[in-house]
Motif scaffolding. Structure first.
Motif, PDB file in Angstrom:
ATOM      1  N   TRP A 212       0.842  -1.197   0.000  1.00  0.00           N
ATOM      2  CA  TRP A 212       0.000   0.000   0.000  1.00  0.00           C
ATOM      3  C   TRP A 212       0.879   1.249   0.000  1.00  0.00           C
ATOM      4  CZ3 TRP A 212      -4.988   0.605  -1.112  1.00  0.00           C
ATOM      5  CH2 TRP A 212      -5.571   1.861  -0.879  1.00  0.00           C
ATOM      6  N   ALA A 213       2.123   1.114   0.479  1.00  0.00           N
ATOM      7  CA  ALA A 213       3.053   2.249   0.469  1.00  0.00           C
ATOM      8  C   ALA A 213       3.193   2.825  -0.933  1.00  0.00           C
ATOM      9  CB  ALA A 213       4.415   1.814   0.998  1.00  0.00           C
ATOM     10  N   PHE A 214       3.112   1.977  -1.949  1.00  0.00           N
ATOM     11  CA  PHE A 214       3.285   2.476  -3.305  1.00  0.00           C
ATOM     12  C   PHE A 214       2.009   3.144  -3.827  1.00  0.00           C
ATOM     13  CE2 PHE A 214       6.714  -0.470  -2.687  1.00  0.00           C
ATOM     14  CZ  PHE A 214       7.786   0.241  -3.204  1.00  0.00           C
ATOM     15  N   VAL A 215       0.869   2.796  -3.264  1.00  0.00           N
ATOM     16  CA  VAL A 215      -0.349   3.562  -3.539  1.00  0.00           C
ATOM     17  C   VAL A 215      -0.189   4.959  -2.929  1.00  0.00           C
ATOM     18  CG1 VAL A 215      -2.857   3.679  -3.237  1.00  0.00           C
ATOM     19  CG2 VAL A 215      -1.734   1.453  -3.549  1.00  0.00           C
ATOM     20  N   ALA A 216       0.359   4.998  -1.708  1.00  0.00           N
ATOM     21  CA  ALA A 216       0.617   6.292  -1.065  1.00  0.00           C
ATOM     22  C   ALA A 216       1.630   7.102  -1.863  1.00  0.00           C
ATOM     23  CB  ALA A 216       1.116   6.071   0.365  1.00  0.00           C
ATOM     24  N   VAL A 217       2.659   6.446  -2.382  1.00  0.00           N
ATOM     25  CA  VAL A 217       3.654   7.139  -3.211  1.00  0.00           C
ATOM     26  C   VAL A 217       2.984   7.761  -4.433  1.00  0.00           C
ATOM     27  CG1 VAL A 217       5.598   6.776  -4.783  1.00  0.00           C
ATOM     28  CG2 VAL A 217       5.680   5.869  -2.455  1.00  0.00           C
ATOM     29  N   ALA A 218       2.091   6.997  -5.088  1.00  0.00           N
ATOM     30  CA  ALA A 218       1.402   7.524  -6.269  1.00  0.00           C
ATOM     31  C   ALA A 218       0.577   8.754  -5.907  1.00  0.00           C
ATOM     32  CB  ALA A 218       0.506   6.441  -6.876  1.00  0.00           C
ATOM     33  N   ALA A 219      -0.103   8.703  -4.763  1.00  0.00           N
ATOM     34  CA  ALA A 219      -0.912   9.842  -4.331  1.00  0.00           C
ATOM     35  C   ALA A 219      -0.039  11.054  -4.037  1.00  0.00           C
ATOM     36  CB  ALA A 219      -1.727   9.463  -3.097  1.00  0.00           C
ATOM     37  N   LEU A 220       1.114  10.824  -3.414  1.00  0.00           N
ATOM     38  CA  LEU A 220       1.999  11.937  -3.068  1.00  0.00           C
ATOM     39  C   LEU A 220       2.722  12.489  -4.296  1.00  0.00           C
ATOM     40  CD1 LEU A 220       3.384  10.591   0.322  1.00  0.00           C
ATOM     41  CD2 LEU A 220       1.770  12.474  -0.025  1.00  0.00           C
ATOM     42  N   VAL A 221       3.017  11.636  -5.266  1.00  0.00           N
ATOM     43  CA  VAL A 221       3.578  12.127  -6.521  1.00  0.00           C
ATOM     44  C   VAL A 221       2.581  13.056  -7.205  1.00  0.00           C
ATOM     45  CG1 VAL A 221       4.220  11.447  -8.877  1.00  0.00           C
ATOM     46  CG2 VAL A 221       5.175  10.218  -6.916  1.00  0.00           C
ATOM     47  N   TRP A 222       1.314  12.649  -7.213  1.00  0.00           N
ATOM     48  CA  TRP A 222       0.272  13.514  -7.790  1.00  0.00           C
ATOM     49  C   TRP A 222       0.224  14.848  -7.062  1.00  0.00           C
ATOM     50  CZ3 TRP A 222      -3.945  15.741  -5.401  1.00  0.00           C
ATOM     51  CH2 TRP A 222      -4.870  16.370  -6.234  1.00  0.00           C
TER      52      TRP A 222
END
Length: 357
Positions: free
Chosen positions: A273-283
């Motif tokens: 899920w950390a990489f879902v969070a990364v995608a959100a923070l990149v956005w």
């Protein structure tokens, strides 16, 4: 509340001074989040078996007092079931006692550091209109944190079967602390803008940034459950878990219990899920970059460092200081995210860019 803080004969508002004060309190909250993490990692949370708000300020000062505290700890299930054949000597008890005591002392310091200046600003009628209820709400959160902390500890001290605090209560304690941190940062940013422009209105949460909040909420919740259940020790390799991409999970006790209690599944979910969070923070970082380059850079650095420290925590076998650094950067990621969200809140309403301070 507005009458209390800004009556008709109010004195000059001090938004910049209040913003700086809230930022100092935010630093203390980051500190207590880190110390709380160390307390959990060293399994120190049950070392103090009572909650004495006043008398608990001082640690034991004599050999007899230390022996009395140690005797109380030896009566807990944690000591009986986890101290090992050799047991625990007084020096080892003093080490874990220190972290729990320091954690509680920091909580008291935060309470005083918030309450006393708040009273001074209120008595001088220096709180801008519309901000009194925010200060009151944040102080209520601080008080609630103390009560919630003891509620968490009591789940381990008062239970003859558990050797740790409830991971549900631990997650509530951590999430409340981070919510307080977010409120302090957001309010300080509003006040800094108000200091620049007396007609400035508070920033608003946008739909996109609300999704980012939801994604981060899930990641922090999973991280708290991993910590509470010692699930970080379920596997020490990465990206595989014990040589498997997807760990073996026992679903025999039902899906709900497994998702909320199985250490292998929870570490797996927290990892990916950390990489879902990364995608959100990149956005978020990309959206805020045209408005505030510093905020974009801060978000990128924060989540990048957090991911690397998360991997290092696993591969180091949950090294105390690596894991503590992971929690520190997690709190700083919240700060960076809130700054960027606040900036977007201003930009989307056509307001001037908030002060980059």
């Amino acid at each position: 509340m507005s009458n209390l803080f800004r009556p008709a004969a109010a004195g000059p508002a001090r938004p910049l001074a209040i913003a700086r004060w809230l930022e100092c309190v935010a630093v203390l909250v980051v500190m207590i989040v880190v110390v709380g993490g160390i307390t959990r990692l060293t399994e120190s949370g049950l070392s103090i078996t009572e909650w004495n708000v006043v008398s608990g300020i001082l640690p034991p000062l004599t050999q007899g007092a230390w022996e009395a505290e140690f005797a109380k700890y030896r009566a807990t299930a944690e000591f009986r079931m986890e101290s090992g054949p050799a047991g625990m000597d007084l020096a080892a008890f003093q080490f874990i006692f220190f972290w729990e005591w320091f954690h509680r002392i920091l909580g008291r310091v935060i309470g005083v550091a918030f309450l006393l200046p708040a009273l001074v600003f209120a008595l001088r009628r220096a709180v801008p209109a519309g901000y009194g209820w925010r200060l009151a709400a944040m102080f209520a959160l601080i008080c609630g944190q103390g009560a919630l902390g003891w509620y968490m500890v009591s789940s381990g001290v008062g239970n003859t079967d558990l050797t740790d605090v409830s991971h549900f209560r631990l997650s509530a304690h951590l999430l409340t602390a981070l919510f307080l941190l977010a409120g302090l940062v957001w309010t300080a940013r509003d006040l800094r803008q108000l200091a620049k422009d007396a007609g400035a209105r508070p920033a608003r949460l946008t739909a996109g940034t609300a999704v980012v909040v939801a994604v981060l909420f899930v990641q922090v919740l999973l991280g708290a459950w991993v910590a509470g259940l010692n699930a970080g020790h379920a596997a020490y390799d990465w990206p595989l878990m014990n040589g498997r991409l997807v760990p073996e999970v026992d679903w025999s006790q039902g899906a709900v219990w497994t998702v909320t209690h199985d250490p292998f599944l929870l570490q797996f979910l927290h990892r990916w899920w950390a990489f879902v969070a990364v995608a959100a923070l990149v956005w978020l970082a990309r959206r805020v970059r045209p408005v505030a380059r510093f905020d974009s850079l801060a978000v990128n650095i924060a989540f990048g460092t957090m991911v690397l420290l998360g991997i290092a925590t696993v591969m180091s076998g949950v090294s105390l200081w690596v894991a503590a650094a992971h929690q520190l950067v997690g709190a700083l990621t919240v700060v960076a995210t809130v700054r960027a969200m606040h900036t977007l809140g201003w930009a989307n309403r056509g307001a001037a860019t908030p002060a980059q301070a």
